[in-house]
Design a protein around this motif. Structure first.
Motif, mmCIF file in Angstrom:
data_model
loop_
_atom_site.group_PDB
_atom_site.id
_atom_site.type_symbol
_atom_site.label_atom_id
_atom_site.label_comp_id
_atom_site.label_asym_id
_atom_site.label_seq_id
_atom_site.Cartn_x
_atom_site.Cartn_y
_atom_site.Cartn_z
ATOM 1 N N MET A 55 57.163 99.214 6.916
ATOM 2 C CA MET A 55 56.546 98.778 8.022
ATOM 3 C C MET A 55 56.386 97.361 8.412
ATOM 4 N N HIS A 56 56.002 96.535 7.140
ATOM 5 C CA HIS A 56 55.994 95.117 7.538
ATOM 6 C C HIS A 56 57.277 94.311 7.760
ATOM 7 N N GLY A 57 58.336 94.965 7.222
ATOM 8 C CA GLY A 57 59.748 94.285 7.442
ATOM 9 C C GLY A 57 60.028 94.615 8.852
ATOM 10 N N VAL A 58 59.748 95.949 9.211
ATOM 11 C CA VAL A 58 60.226 96.052 10.819
ATOM 12 C C VAL A 58 59.089 95.212 11.667
ATOM 13 N N PHE A 199 43.046 97.023 11.879
ATOM 14 C CA PHE A 199 43.879 96.901 13.130
ATOM 15 C C PHE A 199 45.089 96.155 12.788
ATOM 16 N N LEU A 200 45.486 95.452 11.929
ATOM 17 C CA LEU A 200 46.842 94.848 11.630
ATOM 18 C C LEU A 200 47.558 96.096 10.935
ATOM 19 N N PHE A 201 47.002 96.910 10.292
ATOM 20 C CA PHE A 201 47.632 98.054 9.817
ATOM 21 C C PHE A 201 48.205 98.950 11.052
ATOM 22 N N PHE A 202 47.301 99.250 11.830
ATOM 23 C CA PHE A 202 47.535 100.124 12.855
ATOM 24 C C PHE A 202 48.657 99.679 13.763
ATOM 25 N N GLY A 203 48.701 98.260 13.925
ATOM 26 C CA GLY A 203 49.569 97.695 14.813
ATOM 27 C C GLY A 203 50.623 97.674 14.330
ATOM 28 N N LEU A 237 49.445 95.016 19.940
ATOM 29 C CA LEU A 237 48.190 94.825 20.294
ATOM 30 C C LEU A 237 47.768 96.512 21.035
ATOM 31 N N MET A 238 48.670 97.120 21.613
ATOM 32 C CA MET A 238 48.062 98.437 22.232
ATOM 33 C C MET A 238 48.046 99.224 21.377
ATOM 34 N N TYR A 239 48.944 99.779 20.192
ATOM 35 C CA TYR A 239 48.707 100.557 19.319
ATOM 36 C C TYR A 239 47.525 100.198 18.264
ATOM 37 N N GLY A 240 47.425 98.903 17.932
ATOM 38 C CA GLY A 240 46.404 98.306 16.869
ATOM 39 C C GLY A 240 45.004 98.713 17.570
ATOM 40 N N SER A 241 44.666 98.426 18.703
ATOM 41 C CA SER A 241 43.434 98.543 19.560
ATOM 42 C C SER A 241 43.141 99.994 19.556
ATOM 43 N N CYS A 242 44.232 100.866 20.181
ATOM 44 C CA CYS A 242 43.854 102.126 20.583
ATOM 45 C C CYS A 242 43.870 103.169 19.205
ATOM 46 N N SER A 243 44.592 102.799 18.020
ATOM 47 C CA SER A 243 44.221 103.349 16.809
ATOM 48 C C SER A 243 42.938 103.012 16.087
ATOM 49 N N PHE A 244 42.695 101.795 16.491
ATOM 50 C CA PHE A 244 41.233 101.198 15.783
ATOM 51 C C PHE A 244 40.237 101.974 16.379
ATOM 52 N N LEU A 315 51.110 112.432 16.679
ATOM 53 C CA LEU A 315 50.514 111.279 16.273
ATOM 54 C C LEU A 315 49.077 111.275 16.010
ATOM 55 N N SER A 316 48.457 112.082 16.726
ATOM 56 C CA SER A 316 47.018 112.061 16.702
ATOM 57 C C SER A 316 46.587 112.798 15.225
ATOM 58 N N LEU A 317 47.457 114.063 15.087
ATOM 59 C CA LEU A 317 47.097 114.692 13.577
ATOM 60 C C LEU A 317 47.379 113.658 12.399
ATOM 61 N N TYR A 318 48.436 112.964 12.625
ATOM 62 C CA TYR A 318 48.737 111.913 11.656
ATOM 63 C C TYR A 318 47.801 110.785 11.394
ATOM 64 N N GLN A 319 47.010 110.465 12.806
ATOM 65 C CA GLN A 319 46.093 109.482 12.542
ATOM 66 C C GLN A 319 44.871 109.658 11.618
ATOM 67 N N ASP A 320 44.511 110.910 11.512
ATOM 68 C CA ASP A 320 43.756 111.574 10.636
ATOM 69 C C ASP A 320 43.960 111.242 9.290
ATOM 70 N N VAL A 321 45.264 111.461 8.932
ATOM 71 C CA VAL A 321 45.800 111.308 7.476
ATOM 72 C C VAL A 321 45.688 109.890 7.197
ATOM 73 N N LEU A 322 46.002 109.077 8.016
ATOM 74 C CA LEU A 322 46.228 107.521 7.702
ATOM 75 C C LEU A 322 44.805 107.068 7.425
ATOM 76 N N SER A 323 43.816 107.538 8.431
ATOM 77 C CA SER A 323 42.315 107.018 8.272
ATOM 78 C C SER A 323 41.833 107.468 6.884
ATOM 79 N N ASN A 324 42.045 108.599 6.618
ATOM 80 C CA ASN A 324 41.626 108.947 5.184
ATOM 81 C C ASN A 324 42.121 108.257 4.163
#
Length: 354
Positions: A55-58, A199-203, A237-244, A315-324
């Protein structure tokens, strides 16, 4: 009767003497297992590091290609490019660089040699190799002086920022999320990642999502087997802020109000569509909006469409997995905390064996 008493006495004495001989070995075995378990909680597992490294390389690919595009044409859409193959190669390359960085202990008393000569040389060599993987059978690509300088600057970033930051992360899968959030609510912020880190991770994850989606789209629609994808730096910025925001909402609705998944899901989708429409509307005023759904059915102003509803639900379902997962990662104050904690654990275990 006497013989049985004698045998019992011998048995007890044999157990006692045997205990004196085998107990240290048993304690050492248990201590070794405990040390391995404790040490496994002092570092991110391999699969998680590979995931983050890809993810960081991309993200670096998108950042550099978008800046290169701005330098050439000055377009405000900030389009960047990467591919699935590059994601995999970045994951493996970062993993190898992690091992190289671990060799800095061999340069004690000579940190300048390691940070300014040894590591940058390895880094530049790996980047040139990765960059020529697709052209080895045709023509080797010559690296310009500007590219060498850029690789050198990135090597310094890796040694001074990236590896140190990753070295501070610790993952403990046995953490009870409810207890952790209770402590967090009482002000113990040392147990979880900071808001900026999340925020950086979600972005970065948002950029990865778009690269994967567009690469699959190009494969199906255009038969592009290079699995190349594109996105915009604005998406960070869009994904980072929304996922946050969705992450904060998940913590509130799930852990404080007890809402189930299917009750939270409509709220997530509404926020995502609102976020996408608002960002698109603002970016369009500056000709910086990188998407247009006017050719899709069920679209509104070309900025949102119901065609992508299944994707947003996934993506919403996966969001909860990432949050945990992120809730079980904490960041130490200093990169030396890992080694110090390992020494304390080993010291305590050795003291128990004596």
């Amino acid at each position: 009767m006497d013989s049985r008493r004698t045998d019992a006495t011998r048995s007890r004495s044999g157990d006692a003497s045997g205990g004196l001989n085998t107990e240290p070995a048993r304690r050492q075995e248990r201590s070794g297992e405990t040390a391995d378990a404790a040490e496994s909680q002092l570092w991110l597992p391999g699969w998680m590091r590979l995931y983050f490294y890809g993810m960081h390389g991309v993200t670096l690919d998108v950042l550099l290609s978008s800046l290169h595009g701005v330098g050439n044409n000055g377009h405000p859409k900030l389009l960047g490019f990467s591919s699935v193959y590059l994601c995999i190669s970045h994951a493996l390359t970062h993993f190898a660089l992690e091992k190289i960085y671990g060799q800095k202990r061999c340069f004690q008393g000579r940190p300048v040699v390691f940070h300014l000569v040894f590591y940058p040389s390895i880094y530049i060599g790996l980047q040139i190799l990765v960059g020529n993987i697709n052209t080895l059978t045709e023509q080797v690509r010559v690296v310009s002086g500007t590219q060498l300088l850029l690789h050198y600057i990135l090597a310094l970033y890796f040694t001074q920022v990236f590896h140190k930051g990753v070295g501070r992360l610790q993952y403990n899968p046995s953490i009870c999320l409810t207890d952790l959030l209770t402590k967090h609510g009482q002000g113990n912020r040392g147990e979880v990642l900071s808001g900026l880190a999340r925020f950086l991770f979600f972005g970065m994850h948002g950029l990865l999502d778009e690269i994967l989606f567009t690469s699959v789209f190009n494969l199906v629609e255009k038969s592009d087997r290079t699995l190349g994808g594109h996105t915009s730096l604005w998406s960070f910025l869009m994904y980072g802020s929304c996922s946050f925001v969705v992450d904060k909402l998940y913590l509130h609705l799930h852990f404080q109000r007890g809402w189930g998944l299917w009750r939270r899901l409509p709220v997530y989708v509404c926020i995502i569509y609102t976020w996408e429409f608002t960002w698109g509307l603002v970016l369009r005023q500056f000709d910086a909006c990188s998407w247009d759904y006017s050719h899709y059915p069920h679209n509104f102003m070309g900025l949102i469409t119901l065609v992508y509803l299944p994707g947003w639900i996934c993506l919403s379902l996966y969001q909860d997995v990432l949050s945990n997962v992120l809730l079980k990662i904490r960041c130490t104050k200093d990169t030396e905390d890992l080694s110090l904690e390992k020494e304390r654990v080993n010291g305590k275990l050795e003291s128990k064996t004596h």
